[in-house]
Scaffold this motif. Structure first.
Motif, PDB file in Angstrom:
ATOM      1  N   LEU A  11     -28.267 -10.992 -12.099  1.00 21.96           N
ATOM      2  CA  LEU A  11     -28.785 -11.596 -11.515  1.00 21.96           C
ATOM      3  C   LEU A  11     -29.634 -12.736 -11.518  1.00 21.96           C
ATOM      4  CD1 LEU A  11     -32.518 -10.901 -11.136  1.00 21.96           C
ATOM      5  CD2 LEU A  11     -33.197 -11.041 -13.625  1.00 21.96           C
ATOM      6  N   ILE A  12     -29.515 -13.386  -9.799  1.00 20.74           N
ATOM      7  CA  ILE A  12     -29.699 -14.658  -9.466  1.00 20.74           C
ATOM      8  C   ILE A  12     -31.405 -14.616  -9.239  1.00 20.74           C
ATOM      9  CG2 ILE A  12     -28.972 -15.747  -7.768  1.00 20.74           C
ATOM     10  CD1 ILE A  12     -26.741 -14.098  -7.348  1.00 20.74           C
ATOM     11  N   VAL A  13     -31.381 -16.267  -9.919  1.00 25.93           N
ATOM     12  CA  VAL A  13     -32.684 -16.636  -9.903  1.00 25.93           C
ATOM     13  C   VAL A  13     -32.837 -18.069  -8.837  1.00 25.93           C
ATOM     14  CG1 VAL A  13     -34.700 -17.116 -11.288  1.00 25.93           C
ATOM     15  CG2 VAL A  13     -33.432 -14.539 -11.713  1.00 25.93           C
ATOM     16  N   GLN A  14     -33.852 -19.093  -8.475  1.00 28.61           N
ATOM     17  CA  GLN A  14     -33.875 -19.796  -8.080  1.00 28.61           C
ATOM     18  C   GLN A  14     -34.213 -20.730  -9.534  1.00 28.61           C
ATOM     19  OE1 GLN A  14     -32.932 -22.041  -5.716  1.00 28.61           O
ATOM     20  NE2 GLN A  14     -31.905 -19.999  -4.467  1.00 28.61           N
ATOM     21  N   LYS A  15     -34.179 -22.098  -9.740  1.00 27.30           N
ATOM     22  CA  LYS A  15     -34.813 -22.907 -11.039  1.00 27.30           C
ATOM     23  C   LYS A  15     -36.088 -22.469 -10.348  1.00 27.30           C
ATOM     24  CE  LYS A  15     -34.820 -27.624 -12.466  1.00 27.30           C
ATOM     25  NZ  LYS A  15     -34.068 -28.872 -12.043  1.00 27.30           N
ATOM     26  N   MET A  78     -39.693 -17.597 -17.757  1.00 26.73           N
ATOM     27  CA  MET A  78     -40.726 -17.616 -16.704  1.00 26.73           C
ATOM     28  C   MET A  78     -39.781 -19.466 -16.791  1.00 26.73           C
ATOM     29  SD  MET A  78     -43.084 -15.851 -17.164  1.00 26.73           S
ATOM     30  CE  MET A  78     -44.028 -17.148 -16.030  1.00 26.73           C
ATOM     31  N   ASP A  79     -40.217 -20.186 -15.252  1.00 26.26           N
ATOM     32  CA  ASP A  79     -39.560 -21.195 -15.211  1.00 26.26           C
ATOM     33  C   ASP A  79     -38.143 -21.551 -15.751  1.00 26.26           C
ATOM     34  OD1 ASP A  79     -40.227 -24.757 -16.450  1.00 26.26           O
ATOM     35  OD2 ASP A  79     -39.634 -24.217 -14.637  1.00 26.26           O
ATOM     36  N   SER A  80     -37.535 -20.563 -15.255  1.00 26.51           N
ATOM     37  CA  SER A  80     -35.944 -20.388 -15.453  1.00 26.51           C
ATOM     38  C   SER A  80     -35.078 -21.810 -15.702  1.00 26.51           C
ATOM     39  CB  SER A  80     -35.893 -19.040 -14.485  1.00 26.51           C
ATOM     40  OG  SER A  80     -35.925 -18.182 -15.116  1.00 26.51           O
ATOM     41  N   GLN A  81     -34.280 -22.261 -15.715  1.00 24.95           N
ATOM     42  CA  GLN A  81     -33.805 -23.455 -16.114  1.00 24.95           C
ATOM     43  C   GLN A  81     -31.753 -23.042 -15.582  1.00 24.95           C
ATOM     44  OE1 GLN A  81     -35.032 -26.265 -15.117  1.00 24.95           O
ATOM     45  NE2 GLN A  81     -36.709 -25.230 -15.561  1.00 24.95           N
ATOM     46  N   PRO A  82     -31.292 -23.755 -15.550  1.00 21.92           N
ATOM     47  CA  PRO A  82     -29.632 -23.773 -15.047  1.00 21.92           C
ATOM     48  C   PRO A  82     -28.936 -23.515 -16.301  1.00 21.92           C
ATOM     49  CG  PRO A  82     -30.160 -25.185 -13.939  1.00 21.92           C
ATOM     50  CD  PRO A  82     -31.268 -24.838 -14.505  1.00 21.92           C
ATOM     51  N   GLY A  83     -29.624 -23.887 -17.745  1.00 24.02           N
ATOM     52  CA  GLY A  83     -29.077 -23.784 -18.845  1.00 24.02           C
ATOM     53  C   GLY A  83     -29.507 -22.142 -19.287  1.00 24.02           C
ATOM     54  N   ASP A  84     -30.585 -21.262 -18.544  1.00 23.92           N
ATOM     55  CA  ASP A  84     -30.423 -20.231 -18.753  1.00 23.92           C
ATOM     56  C   ASP A  84     -29.559 -19.773 -18.512  1.00 23.92           C
ATOM     57  OD1 ASP A  84     -33.929 -21.046 -18.449  1.00 23.92           O
ATOM     58  OD2 ASP A  84     -32.727 -20.924 -20.898  1.00 23.92           O
ATOM     59  N   SER A  85     -28.632 -20.223 -17.620  1.00 27.38           N
ATOM     60  CA  SER A  85     -27.219 -18.745 -17.139  1.00 27.38           C
ATOM     61  C   SER A  85     -26.711 -18.960 -18.136  1.00 27.38           C
ATOM     62  CB  SER A  85     -26.677 -18.864 -16.014  1.00 27.38           C
ATOM     63  OG  SER A  85     -27.457 -20.008 -15.087  1.00 27.38           O
ATOM     64  N   ALA A  86     -26.816 -17.369 -18.346  1.00 31.66           N
ATOM     65  CA  ALA A  86     -26.308 -17.219 -19.828  1.00 31.66           C
ATOM     66  C   ALA A  86     -26.448 -15.220 -19.722  1.00 31.66           C
ATOM     67  CB  ALA A  86     -26.732 -16.778 -21.044  1.00 31.66           C
ATOM     68  N   THR A  87     -26.060 -14.547 -20.239  1.00 33.33           N
ATOM     69  CA  THR A  87     -25.969 -13.269 -19.998  1.00 33.33           C
ATOM     70  C   THR A  87     -26.194 -12.493 -21.524  1.00 33.33           C
ATOM     71  OG1 THR A  87     -23.064 -12.564 -20.093  1.00 33.33           O
ATOM     72  CG2 THR A  87     -24.150 -11.021 -20.485  1.00 33.33           C
ATOM     73  N   TYR A  88     -27.756 -11.591 -20.829  1.00 36.54           N
ATOM     74  CA  TYR A  88     -28.298 -11.042 -21.563  1.00 36.54           C
ATOM     75  C   TYR A  88     -28.634  -9.049 -22.576  1.00 36.54           C
ATOM     76  CZ  TYR A  88     -30.549 -15.565 -20.575  1.00 36.54           C
ATOM     77  OH  TYR A  88     -31.055 -17.162 -20.669  1.00 36.54           O
ATOM     78  N   THR A 109     -27.576  -7.884 -18.508  1.00 43.05           N
ATOM     79  CA  THR A 109     -27.111  -8.566 -17.316  1.00 43.05           C
ATOM     80  C   THR A 109     -27.159  -9.818 -17.654  1.00 43.05           C
ATOM     81  OG1 THR A 109     -29.433  -7.294 -17.621  1.00 43.05           O
ATOM     82  CG2 THR A 109     -29.239  -9.562 -16.071  1.00 43.05           C
ATOM     83  N   GLN A 110     -26.135 -10.376 -16.339  1.00 47.15           N
ATOM     84  CA  GLN A 110     -25.533 -11.446 -16.313  1.00 47.15           C
ATOM     85  C   GLN A 110     -26.367 -12.252 -15.603  1.00 47.15           C
ATOM     86  OE1 GLN A 110     -21.590 -12.328 -14.853  1.00 47.15           O
ATOM     87  NE2 GLN A 110     -21.478 -14.319 -14.942  1.00 47.15           N
ATOM     88  N   LEU A 111     -27.935 -13.185 -15.877  1.00 42.14           N
ATOM     89  CA  LEU A 111     -28.027 -13.879 -15.123  1.00 42.14           C
ATOM     90  C   LEU A 111     -28.016 -15.524 -15.036  1.00 42.14           C
ATOM     91  CD1 LEU A 111     -30.808 -15.171 -14.173  1.00 42.14           C
ATOM     92  CD2 LEU A 111     -31.314 -15.724 -16.630  1.00 42.14           C
ATOM     93  N   THR A 112     -27.762 -15.522 -14.207  1.00 45.36           N
ATOM     94  CA  THR A 112     -27.149 -16.447 -12.575  1.00 45.36           C
ATOM     95  C   THR A 112     -28.912 -17.411 -12.718  1.00 45.36           C
ATOM     96  OG1 THR A 112     -25.404 -16.238 -12.576  1.00 45.36           O
ATOM     97  CG2 THR A 112     -25.964 -18.156 -11.253  1.00 45.36           C
ATOM     98  N   VAL A 113     -28.896 -18.338 -12.698  1.00 47.47           N
ATOM     99  CA  VAL A 113     -30.095 -19.351 -12.388  1.00 47.47           C
ATOM    100  C   VAL A 113     -29.400 -20.646 -11.522  1.00 47.47           C
ATOM    101  CG1 VAL A 113     -32.040 -21.272 -12.972  1.00 47.47           C
ATOM    102  CG2 VAL A 113     -31.622 -18.954 -14.662  1.00 47.47           C
ATOM    103  N   LEU A 114     -29.850 -20.652 -10.446  1.00 44.65           N
ATOM    104  CA  LEU A 114     -29.247 -21.706  -8.693  1.00 44.65           C
ATOM    105  C   LEU A 114     -30.528 -22.711  -9.488  1.00 44.65           C
ATOM    106  CD1 LEU A 114     -29.065 -19.324  -6.085  1.00 44.65           C
ATOM    107  CD2 LEU A 114     -27.195 -19.953  -7.477  1.00 44.65           C
TER     108      LEU A 114
END
Lengths: 115, 113
Positions: A11-15, A78-88, A109-114
């Motif tokens: 999953l890729i999400v914007q900050k 909510m309000d995803s941050q780059p520091g949330d980038s991790a595997t869940y 799930t590998q999450l990447t917050v841009l």
């Protein structure tokens, strides 16, 4: 029946956006549903957990939504941050089901917050 | 407070060599202990768990074995490593109560060459 199916795989999400990860299970004996967060090269750490007697649990920016009838639960960040980038990883446990004192994990799930 | 120690952090071993990974837990008694393996970019595979000294349950048949010689010590071993044994090995513990949190160690990255 012991499986926990997790989606999406990545999953890729914007900050500032909302990250949503879904899990589904079949075993109705499951009655404890934690989520774990894993940073690269580290062991997973418990993030938040829910019991099926409530439909939602919120801790800061992290919320678990639980639908017992559909046998589904999800993690919302909510309000995803780059520091949330991790595997869940979602997981499920049944206290009194055979040898299931251990957790059954989803596939992650590998999450990447841009930024 | 409870802590879990796992070592070594990284290990490179040739095919056919033996393996011994050690995990110890401090600050708790009679924990449930677990060994998981995680292939690169993959999920967590439970290998072994133990609810007491000398009590080992195997989840996946393979050339690995586990032992629990002391209450808070859990050892993962192999007599002859295979290429497919490469992965990230995680030790974890949980209080013996039904819904205790699962605490993971920092992991061992094993590369079998």
């Amino acid at each position: 029946q012991q499986q926990v199916k997790q989606s999406p795989q990545s999953l890729i999400v914007q900050k500032g956006g909302i990250s949503i990860i879904n899990c589904a299970y079949e075993n109705t004996a499951f009655d404890y549903f934690p989520w774990y967060q894993q940073f690269p090269g580290k062991g997973p750490a418990l993030l938040i957990a829910i019991r099926p007697d409530v439909s939602e649990k919120k801790e800061g920016r992290f919320t678990i939504s639980f639908n017992k009838s559909a046998k589904q639960f999800s993690l919302h960040i909510m309000d995803s941050q780059p520091g949330d980038s991790a595997t869940y990883f979602c997981a499920a446990q049944a206290a009194f089901y055979g040898s299931a004192r251990q957790l059954t994990f989803g596939s992650g799930t590998q999450l990447t917050v841009l930024p | 407070s409870q802590t879990i120690h796992q070592w070594p952090a990284t290990l490179v071993q040739p095919v056919g060599s033996p393996l011994s990974l050690e995990c110890t837990v401090e600050g708790t008694s009679n924990p449930n202990l677990y060994w998981y393996r995680q292939a690169a970019g993959r999920g967590l595979q439970l290998l072994f768990y133990s609810v007491g000294i000398g009590q080992i349950s195997s989840e996946v048949p393979q050339n690995l074995s586990a032992s629990r010689p002391q209450d808070r010590q859990f050892i993962l071993s192999s007599k002859k490593l295979l290429l497919s044994d490469s992965g990230f090995y995680l030790c974890a513990w949980k209080a013996s109560a039904a819904f205790g949190k699962l605490f993971f160690g920092s992991g061992t990255q094993l590369s079998v060459l």
